[in-house]
Design a protein around this motif. Structure first.
Motif, PDB file in Angstrom:
ATOM      1  N   PHE A 146       0.891  -1.319   0.027  1.00 26.02           N
ATOM      2  CA  PHE A 146      -0.012   0.028   0.179  1.00 26.02           C
ATOM      3  C   PHE A 146       0.868   1.294  -0.106  1.00 26.02           C
ATOM      4  O   PHE A 146       0.599   1.995  -0.559  1.00 26.02           O
ATOM      5  N   VAL A 147       1.927   1.301   0.718  1.00 33.61           N
ATOM      6  CA  VAL A 147       2.815   2.503   0.927  1.00 33.61           C
ATOM      7  C   VAL A 147       3.547   2.898  -0.204  1.00 33.61           C
ATOM      8  O   VAL A 147       3.534   4.015  -0.783  1.00 33.61           O
ATOM      9  N   MET A 148       4.059   1.567  -0.805  1.00 36.25           N
ATOM     10  CA  MET A 148       4.736   1.876  -2.255  1.00 36.25           C
ATOM     11  C   MET A 148       3.787   2.637  -3.314  1.00 36.25           C
ATOM     12  O   MET A 148       4.121   3.295  -4.174  1.00 36.25           O
ATOM     13  N   THR A 149       2.668   1.684  -3.432  1.00 36.93           N
ATOM     14  CA  THR A 149       1.612   2.144  -4.614  1.00 36.93           C
ATOM     15  C   THR A 149       1.073   3.492  -4.419  1.00 36.93           C
ATOM     16  O   THR A 149       1.155   4.241  -5.256  1.00 36.93           O
ATOM     17  N   HIS A 150       1.109   4.012  -3.166  1.00 34.42           N
ATOM     18  CA  HIS A 150       0.605   5.212  -3.028  1.00 34.42           C
ATOM     19  C   HIS A 150       1.649   6.430  -2.653  1.00 34.42           C
ATOM     20  O   HIS A 150       1.590   7.536  -2.436  1.00 34.42           O
ATOM     21  N   ASP A 151       2.814   6.037  -2.936  1.00 35.69           N
ATOM     22  CA  ASP A 151       4.204   6.734  -2.391  1.00 35.69           C
ATOM     23  C   ASP A 151       4.135   7.711  -1.107  1.00 35.69           C
ATOM     24  O   ASP A 151       4.072   8.706  -1.078  1.00 35.69           O
ATOM     25  N   LEU A 152       3.551   6.749   0.035  1.00 38.62           N
ATOM     26  CA  LEU A 152       3.589   7.459   1.320  1.00 38.62           C
ATOM     27  C   LEU A 152       4.595   7.604   1.973  1.00 38.62           C
ATOM     28  O   LEU A 152       4.850   8.001   2.951  1.00 38.62           O
ATOM     29  N   GLY A 153       5.739   6.859   1.865  1.00 38.49           N
ATOM     30  CA  GLY A 153       7.012   6.898   2.707  1.00 38.49           C
ATOM     31  C   GLY A 153       7.756   5.596   2.587  1.00 38.49           C
ATOM     32  O   GLY A 153       7.908   4.903   1.387  1.00 38.49           O
ATOM     33  N   ALA A 162      10.513   8.814  16.533  1.00 38.21           N
ATOM     34  CA  ALA A 162       9.604   7.836  16.634  1.00 38.21           C
ATOM     35  C   ALA A 162       9.108   7.272  14.921  1.00 38.21           C
ATOM     36  O   ALA A 162       8.802   8.349  14.294  1.00 38.21           O
ATOM     37  N   PRO A 163       8.765   6.072  14.551  1.00 34.49           N
ATOM     38  CA  PRO A 163       7.951   5.926  13.487  1.00 34.49           C
ATOM     39  C   PRO A 163       6.702   6.452  13.808  1.00 34.49           C
ATOM     40  O   PRO A 163       6.019   6.613  14.834  1.00 34.49           O
ATOM     41  N   ASP A 164       5.903   6.799  12.760  1.00 34.44           N
ATOM     42  CA  ASP A 164       4.458   7.403  12.622  1.00 34.44           C
ATOM     43  C   ASP A 164       3.640   6.295  12.851  1.00 34.44           C
ATOM     44  O   ASP A 164       2.673   6.320  13.942  1.00 34.44           O
ATOM     45  N   LEU A 165       3.886   4.817  12.708  1.00 30.58           N
ATOM     46  CA  LEU A 165       3.224   3.461  12.947  1.00 30.58           C
ATOM     47  C   LEU A 165       4.159   2.780  13.469  1.00 30.58           C
ATOM     48  O   LEU A 165       5.249   2.323  12.800  1.00 30.58           O
ATOM     49  N   ALA A 166       3.789   2.242  14.529  1.00 34.26           N
ATOM     50  CA  ALA A 166       4.912   0.982  15.226  1.00 34.26           C
ATOM     51  C   ALA A 166       3.926  -0.059  15.468  1.00 34.26           C
ATOM     52  O   ALA A 166       3.005  -0.075  16.018  1.00 34.26           O
ATOM     53  N   VAL A 167       4.457  -1.084  14.730  1.00 38.92           N
ATOM     54  CA  VAL A 167       3.789  -2.743  15.165  1.00 38.92           C
ATOM     55  C   VAL A 167       4.481  -3.499  15.769  1.00 38.92           C
ATOM     56  O   VAL A 167       5.796  -3.664  15.825  1.00 38.92           O
ATOM     57  N   GLY A 216       6.541  10.926  19.528  1.00 38.07           N
ATOM     58  CA  GLY A 216       5.715  11.484  18.432  1.00 38.07           C
ATOM     59  C   GLY A 216       5.117  10.494  17.456  1.00 38.07           C
ATOM     60  O   GLY A 216       4.708  10.934  16.570  1.00 38.07           O
ATOM     61  N   ALA A 217       5.108   9.112  18.065  1.00 40.06           N
ATOM     62  CA  ALA A 217       4.396   8.305  17.316  1.00 40.06           C
ATOM     63  C   ALA A 217       2.983   8.617  17.147  1.00 40.06           C
ATOM     64  O   ALA A 217       2.238   9.394  18.110  1.00 40.06           O
ATOM     65  N   ARG A 218       2.219   8.237  16.279  1.00 41.09           N
ATOM     66  CA  ARG A 218       0.759   8.433  15.739  1.00 41.09           C
ATOM     67  C   ARG A 218      -0.369   7.435  15.955  1.00 41.09           C
ATOM     68  O   ARG A 218      -1.485   7.566  15.994  1.00 41.09           O
ATOM     69  N   GLY A 261      -6.567   5.577   8.916  1.00 40.67           N
ATOM     70  CA  GLY A 261      -6.641   6.946   9.290  1.00 40.67           C
ATOM     71  C   GLY A 261      -5.799   8.160   8.948  1.00 40.67           C
ATOM     72  O   GLY A 261      -5.479   7.952   7.898  1.00 40.67           O
ATOM     73  N   GLU A 262      -5.379   9.101   9.440  1.00 45.58           N
ATOM     74  CA  GLU A 262      -4.399  10.111   9.054  1.00 45.58           C
ATOM     75  C   GLU A 262      -3.183   9.573   8.922  1.00 45.58           C
ATOM     76  O   GLU A 262      -2.623  10.386   8.209  1.00 45.58           O
ATOM     77  N   VAL A 263      -2.834   8.401   9.335  1.00 44.62           N
ATOM     78  CA  VAL A 263      -1.479   8.124   9.416  1.00 44.62           C
ATOM     79  C   VAL A 263      -1.220   7.273   8.242  1.00 44.62           C
ATOM     80  O   VAL A 263      -0.160   7.708   7.375  1.00 44.62           O
ATOM     81  N   LEU A 264      -2.126   6.552   7.349  1.00 48.66           N
ATOM     82  CA  LEU A 264      -2.066   5.883   6.478  1.00 48.66           C
ATOM     83  C   LEU A 264      -3.503   6.168   5.698  1.00 48.66           C
ATOM     84  O   LEU A 264      -4.453   5.199   5.499  1.00 48.66           O
TER      85      LEU A 264
END
Length: 201
Positions: free
Chosen positions: A55-62, A104-109, A132-134, A167-170
């Protein structure tokens, strides 16, 4: 964590230069051993990273990173954490330095293993959000559910018949929870996960 004045503290650079730093983290200048994942947690983390990466690569999100990527989330004394999977937005990416990512990463799993305690995971949650993680996902393979934590102390449990959203993160990201666990090769256990939720669903 209280650090005594005479204690020799380790910096993020010290940790990076250690020969055997692969399964180590740093908490307020103190080295913390990290148990390697078992086959279930390791494969699940890689699968989640794959689903996010597409998803991230397809939409060039990071970019999406794996457990080998360390994040310096505090300084003086330094704290370095390495979530099982992480997402960093494009706006925050900088040229590679060969060092730990700053912040911090925006999303941590985190994929929860039997050795993880609720106290340990709550400490990580607090540290990531303070840096600063979201968004944080705690993934429980035994129970096949995901507990999503949000800044401010709220959380929500997502079961297999529900859908995760970015959400706003992805923006635009959605993933049925059953897809997260589709590659597991054993039945779920009926017991509940260790509670780190402020508002269980």
């Amino acid at each position: 964590m209280v650090v005594h004045e005479r204690e020799q503290l380790v910096t993020a650079d010290d940790l990076l230069n250690l020969k055997d730093s692969k399964f180590l983290e740093l908490v307020e200048g103190r080295i913390i051993p990290v148990t390697p994942s078992g086959d279930e947690a390791g494969e699940l983390a890689l699968w989640i990273g794959y689903l996010l990466m597409g998803f991230v690569m397809t939409h060039d999100l990071g970019t999406v990173a794996g457990a080998d990527t360390g994040f310096r989330i505090a300084r003086n004394p330094d704290t370095v954490r390495s979530p099982d999977v992480s997402f960093i937005t494009k706006a925050r990416l900088r040229p590679h330095t060969g060092k730990f990512f700053e912040g911090a990463p925006d999303l941590a799993v985190e994929v929860i293993s039997p050795s993880n305690t609720s106290t340990e995971m709550q400490e990580k949650i607090d540290q990531f959000f303070a840096a600063g993680a979201r968004l944080i996902w705690l993934v429980y393979p035994g129970q096949r559910l995901v507990v999503v934590h949000y800044p401010g102390g709220t959380s929500k449990t997502f079961r297999e018949d529900m859908t995760l959203e970015g959400g706003e993160v992805l923006p635009g990201f959605s993933l049925p929870v059953h897809e997260v666990f589709k590659r597991l090769r054993k039945a779920p256990t009926p017991t509940a996960p260790p509670s780190t939720e402020s508002k269980p669903e």
